[in-house]
Design an enzyme around this catalytic site. Sequence first.
Site, PDB file in Angstrom:
ATOM      1  N   CYS A  59       0.427  -1.278  -0.067  1.00 29.91           N
ATOM      2  CA  CYS A  59      -0.154   0.015   0.032  1.00 29.91           C
ATOM      3  C   CYS A  59       0.820   1.189  -0.023  1.00 29.91           C
ATOM      4  O   CYS A  59       0.189   2.473  -0.479  1.00 29.91           O
ATOM      5  CB  CYS A  59      -0.825   0.024   1.398  1.00 29.91           C
ATOM      6  SG  CYS A  59      -2.109  -1.304   1.201  1.00 29.91           S
ATOM      7  N   HIS A  74      -3.386   7.393   1.757  1.00 29.13           N
ATOM      8  CA  HIS A  74      -3.749   5.988   1.319  1.00 29.13           C
ATOM      9  C   HIS A  74      -5.231   5.819   1.899  1.00 29.13           C
ATOM     10  O   HIS A  74      -5.572   6.107   2.983  1.00 29.13           O
ATOM     11  CB  HIS A  74      -3.006   5.054   2.005  1.00 29.13           C
ATOM     12  CG  HIS A  74      -3.273   3.662   1.637  1.00 29.13           C
ATOM     13  ND1 HIS A  74      -3.527   3.060   0.445  1.00 29.13           N
ATOM     14  CD2 HIS A  74      -3.325   2.553   2.746  1.00 29.13           C
ATOM     15  CE1 HIS A  74      -3.836   1.842   0.645  1.00 29.13           C
ATOM     16  NE2 HIS A  74      -3.660   1.518   2.092  1.00 29.13           N
ATOM     17  N   ASN A 128     -10.158  -0.025  -0.648  1.00 31.61           N
ATOM     18  CA  ASN A 128      -8.366  -0.153  -0.434  1.00 31.61           C
ATOM     19  C   ASN A 128      -7.956  -0.635  -1.799  1.00 31.61           C
ATOM     20  O   ASN A 128      -8.134  -1.893  -2.146  1.00 31.61           O
ATOM     21  CB  ASN A 128      -8.055  -0.721   0.642  1.00 31.61           C
ATOM     22  CG  ASN A 128      -6.720  -0.545   0.939  1.00 31.61           C
ATOM     23  OD1 ASN A 128      -5.889  -0.338  -0.081  1.00 31.61           O
ATOM     24  ND2 ASN A 128      -6.110  -1.104   1.867  1.00 31.61           N
TER      25      ASN A 128
HETATM   26  O1  UT7 Z   1      -3.894  -0.782   3.500  1.00 33.64           O
HETATM   27  C1  UT7 Z   1      -3.247  -1.025   4.870  1.00 33.64           C
HETATM   28  C2  UT7 Z   1      -3.687  -2.292   5.485  1.00 33.64           C
HETATM   29  N1  UT7 Z   1      -4.794  -2.153   5.872  1.00 33.64           N
HETATM   30  C3  UT7 Z   1      -5.365  -1.618   7.033  1.00 33.64           C
HETATM   31  O2  UT7 Z   1      -5.273  -0.514   7.237  1.00 33.64           O
HETATM   32  C4  UT7 Z   1      -6.701  -2.052   7.559  1.00 33.64           C
HETATM   33  C5  UT7 Z   1      -6.587  -2.022   9.061  1.00 33.64           C
HETATM   34  N2  UT7 Z   1      -7.696  -2.398   9.845  1.00 33.64           N
HETATM   35  C6  UT7 Z   1      -8.870  -2.074   9.628  1.00 33.64           C
HETATM   36  O3  UT7 Z   1      -9.278  -1.385   9.024  1.00 33.64           O
HETATM   37  C7  UT7 Z   1      -9.821  -2.865  10.661  1.00 33.64           C
HETATM   38  O4  UT7 Z   1      -9.357  -3.274  11.828  1.00 33.64           O
HETATM   39  C8  UT7 Z   1     -10.605  -3.602   9.906  1.00 33.64           C
HETATM   40  C9  UT7 Z   1     -11.873  -2.760   9.203  1.00 33.64           C
HETATM   41  C10 UT7 Z   1     -10.258  -4.617   9.066  1.00 33.64           C
HETATM   42  C11 UT7 Z   1     -11.674  -4.424  11.003  1.00 33.64           C
HETATM   43  O5  UT7 Z   1     -12.239  -3.398  11.975  1.00 33.64           O
HETATM   44  P1  UT7 Z   1     -12.432  -3.645  13.592  1.00 33.64           P
HETATM   45  O6  UT7 Z   1     -13.375  -2.498  14.306  1.00 33.64           O
HETATM   46  O7  UT7 Z   1     -10.918  -3.927  13.894  1.00 33.64           O
HETATM   47  O8  UT7 Z   1     -13.057  -5.067  13.694  1.00 33.64           O
HETATM   48  P2  UT7 Z   1     -12.826  -6.453  14.355  1.00 33.64           P
HETATM   49  O9  UT7 Z   1     -11.984  -7.110  13.442  1.00 33.64           O
HETATM   50  O10 UT7 Z   1     -12.377  -6.439  15.666  1.00 33.64           O
HETATM   51  O11 UT7 Z   1     -14.194  -7.396  14.239  1.00 33.64           O
HETATM   52  C12 UT7 Z   1     -15.112  -6.769  14.872  1.00 33.64           C
HETATM   53  C13 UT7 Z   1     -16.394  -7.799  14.770  1.00 33.64           C
HETATM   54  C14 UT7 Z   1     -15.952  -9.331  14.994  1.00 33.64           C
HETATM   55  O12 UT7 Z   1     -16.967 -10.244  15.655  1.00 33.64           O
HETATM   56  P3  UT7 Z   1     -16.891 -10.468  17.060  1.00 33.64           P
HETATM   57  O13 UT7 Z   1     -15.682 -11.436  17.134  1.00 33.64           O
HETATM   58  O14 UT7 Z   1     -16.968  -9.138  17.683  1.00 33.64           O
HETATM   59  O15 UT7 Z   1     -18.213 -11.104  17.207  1.00 33.64           O
HETATM   60  C15 UT7 Z   1     -15.795 -10.017  13.282  1.00 33.64           C
HETATM   61  O16 UT7 Z   1     -15.795 -11.307  13.415  1.00 33.64           O
HETATM   62  O17 UT7 Z   1     -16.855  -7.703  13.448  1.00 33.64           O
HETATM   63  C16 UT7 Z   1     -16.773  -9.120  12.783  1.00 33.64           C
HETATM   64  N3  UT7 Z   1     -16.579  -8.781  11.351  1.00 33.64           N
HETATM   65  C17 UT7 Z   1     -17.609  -8.798  10.324  1.00 33.64           C
HETATM   66  N4  UT7 Z   1     -18.933  -8.718  10.756  1.00 33.64           N
HETATM   67  C18 UT7 Z   1     -19.489  -8.436   9.277  1.00 33.64           C
HETATM   68  C19 UT7 Z   1     -15.350  -8.811  10.733  1.00 33.64           C
HETATM   69  N5  UT7 Z   1     -15.567  -8.773   9.419  1.00 33.64           N
HETATM   70  C20 UT7 Z   1     -16.729  -8.425   9.244  1.00 33.64           C
HETATM   71  C21 UT7 Z   1     -17.559  -8.241   8.002  1.00 33.64           C
HETATM   72  N6  UT7 Z   1     -18.836  -8.135   8.226  1.00 33.64           N
HETATM   73  N7  UT7 Z   1     -17.180  -7.948   6.794  1.00 33.64           N
END
Ligand code: UT7
Length: 325
Positions: free
Chosen positions: A114, A252, A282
């Site tokens: 990225c 980004h 992204n």
């Molecule tokens: O390009 C450079 C690299 N990438 C980034 O910069 C990405 C960096 N990270 C992020 O943007 C965020 O961490 C994410 C968007 C990937 C995830 O957001 P989060 O607030 O950290 O969510 P999480 O991973 O803690 O997940 C929260 C909940 C989980 O459920 P439980 O365990 O709380 O029951 C996940 O299973 O959301 C669930 N979940 C989803 N639910 C619906 C994860 N993905 C999804 C989804 N739809 N697509």
Amino acid sequence: MRRSVMIACGKYLPRNCVTNADLAKRIETSDDWITQRTGIRQRYLAGEGELTSDMATAAALAALEKAGLTGRDIDAVILATTTPDQTFPATAVTVQDRIGMGDRGFAFDIQAVCSGFIYALATADNFIKSGQIKRALVIGAERMSNILDWNDRTTCVLFGDGAAAVILEASEEGAGTTADRGVISTHLHSEGAQRGLLFVNGGPSSTQTTGVIEMNGKEVFRHAVTRMSEVVTEALVTNGLSSADVQWLVPHQANKRIIDATAEKLQLPPEKVVLTVSEHGNTSAASIPLALVTAVEDGRIKRGDLLLMEAMGGGLTWGAALVRW
Ligand code: UT7
């Protein structure tokens, strides 16, 4: 003093626009979750047989047309991608051929995921400043859809495909101050010890397969805000500038929450931030140039504006560029 001036830019997005609602039909997710956690509403996905080189070439030709130039006017093609057409040759040489450069100049790819566009821009800028070349095509192009696990909802909803290109040209005009047009400075960093946070689980020397993205989202998020704020501050301090001097932050586009948090740390109001993650998702190395071209084409970015670009990606790699448009 020799400077690299951005004289034109162009972009290409595939025709297939996939909304969050479309994804919710295929996997267990929802428009609400994706919008709230990331700001993404839709993304464009490449069609069957549409390669990174096809998108990169289309973006390059659009930039050349705007500049009134042809491939014969370009000395180097530097293409940032993490999704090359083949293991080798570099996708950049396909672009070199397709834009009619023949055997003129040279072409190569840059892999910094990225952060790729910032790395490519820094490389091209240094070739120009050293006097080795006069004009460079700097491209970010990705077909991320081919390295996604479409059963992993934590990653597959985040990415999109596309390409954008910028033409850099040597200029001797100006007094060599931050008031002159062109690339003012670039700042690159990496920390290989963190490579396990975001990676593709395949490759030619390991599994001999392409592999798919694996990410520790929370940790990447944390590093992203810290590292991007640091490097942006480094860029401003190096040049004796403050965030008040900046007209546009062109970050980004990974997650709206990351962009908001970074802008807030820098005390940059939302009106000064180019945000395209909602439309493009992204697109890795293509995301900064896609945001740049979008804001140039819709008239937000005007000649003479001071732009601050920043990115962080797998590696971890991160970087920033200060550019007067
Ligand atoms: O390009 C450079 C690299 N990438 C980034 O910069 C990405 C960096 N990270 C992020 O943007 C965020 O961490 C994410 C968007 C990937 C995830 O957001 P989060 O607030 O950290 O969510 P999480 O991973 O803690 O997940 C929260 C909940 C989980 O459920 P439980 O365990 O709380 O029951 C996940 O299973 O959301 C669930 N979940 C989803 N639910 C619906 C994860 N993905 C999804 C989804 N739809 N697509």
